[in-house]
Design an enzyme around this catalytic site. Sequence first.
Site, PDB file in Angstrom:
ATOM      1  N   ASP A   1      65.100   0.286  -8.433  1.00  8.10           N
ATOM      2  CA  ASP A   1      66.075   0.451  -7.367  1.00  8.10           C
ATOM      3  C   ASP A   1      66.305   1.746  -7.509  1.00  8.10           C
ATOM      4  O   ASP A   1      66.414   2.600  -8.413  1.00  8.10           O
ATOM      5  CB  ASP A   1      67.288  -0.596  -7.911  1.00  8.10           C
ATOM      6  CG  ASP A   1      68.222  -0.446  -7.064  1.00  8.10           C
ATOM      7  OD1 ASP A   1      67.826  -0.863  -5.877  1.00  8.10           O
ATOM      8  OD2 ASP A   1      69.464   0.059  -7.256  1.00  8.10           O
TER       9      ASP A   1
ATOM     10  N   GLU B   1      59.242  13.600 -13.278  1.00  8.16           N
ATOM     11  CA  GLU B   1      59.220  13.689 -14.721  1.00  8.16           C
ATOM     12  C   GLU B   1      59.536  12.538 -15.414  1.00  8.16           C
ATOM     13  O   GLU B   1      58.882  12.103 -16.511  1.00  8.16           O
ATOM     14  CB  GLU B   1      59.915  14.747 -15.239  1.00  8.16           C
ATOM     15  CG  GLU B   1      59.732  15.273 -16.768  1.00  8.16           C
ATOM     16  CD  GLU B   1      60.836  16.210 -17.109  1.00  8.16           C
ATOM     17  OE1 GLU B   1      61.380  16.219 -18.340  1.00  8.16           O
ATOM     18  OE2 GLU B   1      61.321  17.161 -16.398  1.00  8.16           O
TER      19      GLU B   1
END
Length: 581
Positions: free
Chosen positions: A218, A281
């Site tokens: 989400d 990352e």
Amino acid sequence: MTTLDAPRTLVHEPGSPTGEWWRDAVIYQVYPRSFADGSGDGIGDLPGITARLDHLAALGVDAVWLSPFYRSPQADAGYDVADYRDVDPLFGTLEDFDALLTRAHGLGLRVIVDLVPNHTSDEHAWFVEARAAGPGSAARERYLFREGRGEHGELPPNNWQSIFGGPAWTRLPDGEWYLHLFDTRQPDLNWEHPEVRAEFEDVLRFWLDRGVDGFRIDVAHGMVKAPGLPDWAGHVSMIEGSELAHETAEHELHEHAGDRVEEVTGAGNQGPMFDQDGVHEIYRAWHRVLAAYDGDRALVAEAWVEPLSRLARYVRPDEMQQAFNFAFLATLWHAPSLRDVITASYRASDSVGAPTTWVLSNHDVVRHASRLGLPVPGSRPNGIGPDDEQPDEELGLRRARAATLLMLGLPGSAYLYQGEELGLPDHTALPDDVRQDPAFFRTGGAERGRDGCRVPLPWAADEPGFGFSPTGATWLPQPAAWRSYAADAQRGVPGSTYETYREALAVRRAEALGSGGLAWLESADDVLDLVNRDVRVVANLGAEPVTLPVGSTLLLASGPVTHASDGALVVPGDTTVWVRA
């Protein structure tokens, strides 16, 4: 009447039909509170889903995505998570989840669960601790607490607005403010904090150990914010670009380096709170977590990001496996625009070796059967109410079926939203006093919100609550007209929407269209004409019929078609056909 027969322009090379499952899977979204109720309280639950999994297996989908079922105070229908490792009693128990997973796997269905990492509930143990600990505490470092501006700190730390309307900051009695891009009860996490990163990697492992096949992430583009949280003059809305979609059927084009032109459909959230480079990352770390498990586990990005070259960054080989193509969802019912966005989508996804992941409806947007019945077909209002301009239900369904057959004829993965296989429109006449979406309340009713696409499904035409619940109870009222859409009224009925979906999925699988290629054929402006392996897909979006060459063998049509006197296939407007290429 236009006759179609033209040379090909290759856009996307075919792939292997034996690649990873997520490259060509058709995945069905289940919104748990509205799918099926097993307990009789009027709210869907995990046992109800388990009891209806046969419906999905018979439909022919490959996997199921479950919207959140975690422990939650339900301030935003479960997207405010208080405990990421437990099932909310509203939906059942962990044992109920395990039973669902076992049954799904027994039917050959994979299961993807929702993960909500941008924010928690204000009832999450971390936020309860942070609230009590006070300013300057280590507990507050897990969230985005800031001192206010103004002489006495009485002004928010910056000018950001909530996606649900109103300020994105709330002040506590001790004077500090906390950020919430959504509702006040959904405080944003600080993803620069190592403890936050470690916690969510552990949450991934918890569900992977139970056997889930992947995660839909989400607000995947919203976890990392720009350094310093700078002011921003733009406006953030739940469905970015709705106003643009109402105003024009043409897409705004932005020039980039060289000859490259990238299309903007209004499907991107802009600003310093979205699509920061630091999110990648995180996903590289999550990729490593999933790679330690067998079975090709998948990460799916809900990233409202444009242009498509930015979206492709989320599905590079060491990050996620899929990213919803909201640019496709946001495109109007306009053949040149659809052709452009489809072409651009393959260019972007092919550049990173990822599948394109198509979608037309979900729990956050007006169903495409209603959007396509609006005066500007495909425009995206933030909900439709009884006093708003109403869609043409018959026209919307005809176009929706045509749009779906176009989508399922494209190579890549595709997502279906529960009930679209029944042709369900939005409930556009919900009274205000039954609405529950926080967007409705935070905007003072200016946005109708998402309740209209979340109404409980009709399973049986002649049962109370259309068979959604054993008691007939439903947490939102169903339109009386939904009787004709009930699943039992469509099964086995030739030409019904359900049977059209079921046949389309069967042909798609048999012809390996999901792993196929795409070549455009030259066509009239109102027509999309493409070849995928041995199947020709012709979508006529115009008013005038088009004629296919004599000898075209019809495999499937979204609506009635006729034949000319010489036997040629005639495709009327707002209709898509699949023929043997």
